[in-house]
Design a protein around this motif. Structure first.
Motif: not given
Length: 152
Positions: A62-82
């Motif tokens: 159930d992947p999602f991606v966490r993007v981190r830069y310069n002390g800030r973190t943002q995340e994608t939505s979760i894609v189920k069963k893939s």
């Protein structure tokens, strides 16, 4: 095997792997520096991934991606069963000229009851990106060498 360019035939010992070190797959990113008046913006588009490691019992993740830069973190939505998710999500960060900080893109398998499983990471040299202005392509996910993963 890289040490045997002409091939290898014989027995070899298998070594145990750490599940956190065992990563596979690639992530498709579009990265660009958007010039601004004072400072620019760093735009990271997380498009899709392929051949991710199956971490769940159903043979997927159930992947999602966490993007981190310069002390800030943002995340994608979760894609189920893939193991071949598509996100098509874009994130922007303030970019100071001459910024030495690297952009870190991590793929995770979301779990409801246990801790999230690490799927791999890509670290982008922002200085190089600044010179190129834009880069798009498939990036091979790498294991986490630091072993001190934050934000779990």
């Amino acid at each position: 095997l890289a040490a045997h360019p002409k091939g290898f035939s014989g027995w070899t010992h298998l070594t145990e792997v750490d599940p956190d070190e065992e990563v596979q797959g690639e992530i498709h990113l579009r990265l660009e520096v958007v010039p601004g008046t004072l400072a620019g913006r760093l735009r990271c588009s997380v498009l899709e991934a392929r051949d991710l490691a199956p971490k769940d019992r159903n043979g997927a993740s159930d992947p999602f991606v966490r993007v981190r830069y310069n002390g800030r973190t943002q995340e994608t939505s979760i894609v189920k069963k893939s193991c071949y998710p598509r996100w098509n999500e874009t994130f922007e960060f303030d970019l100071d000229e001459g910024a030495a900080e690297a952009l870190c893109v991590e793929a995770w398998d979301w779990d409801l009851v246990s801790r999230n499983d690490f799927l791999g990471r890509v670290v982008v040299n922002v200085q190089r990106l600044w010179a190129a202005q834009q880069e798009e392509g498939w990036f091979r996910l790498q294991p986490d060498q630091s072993k001190s993963r934050r934000g779990e």
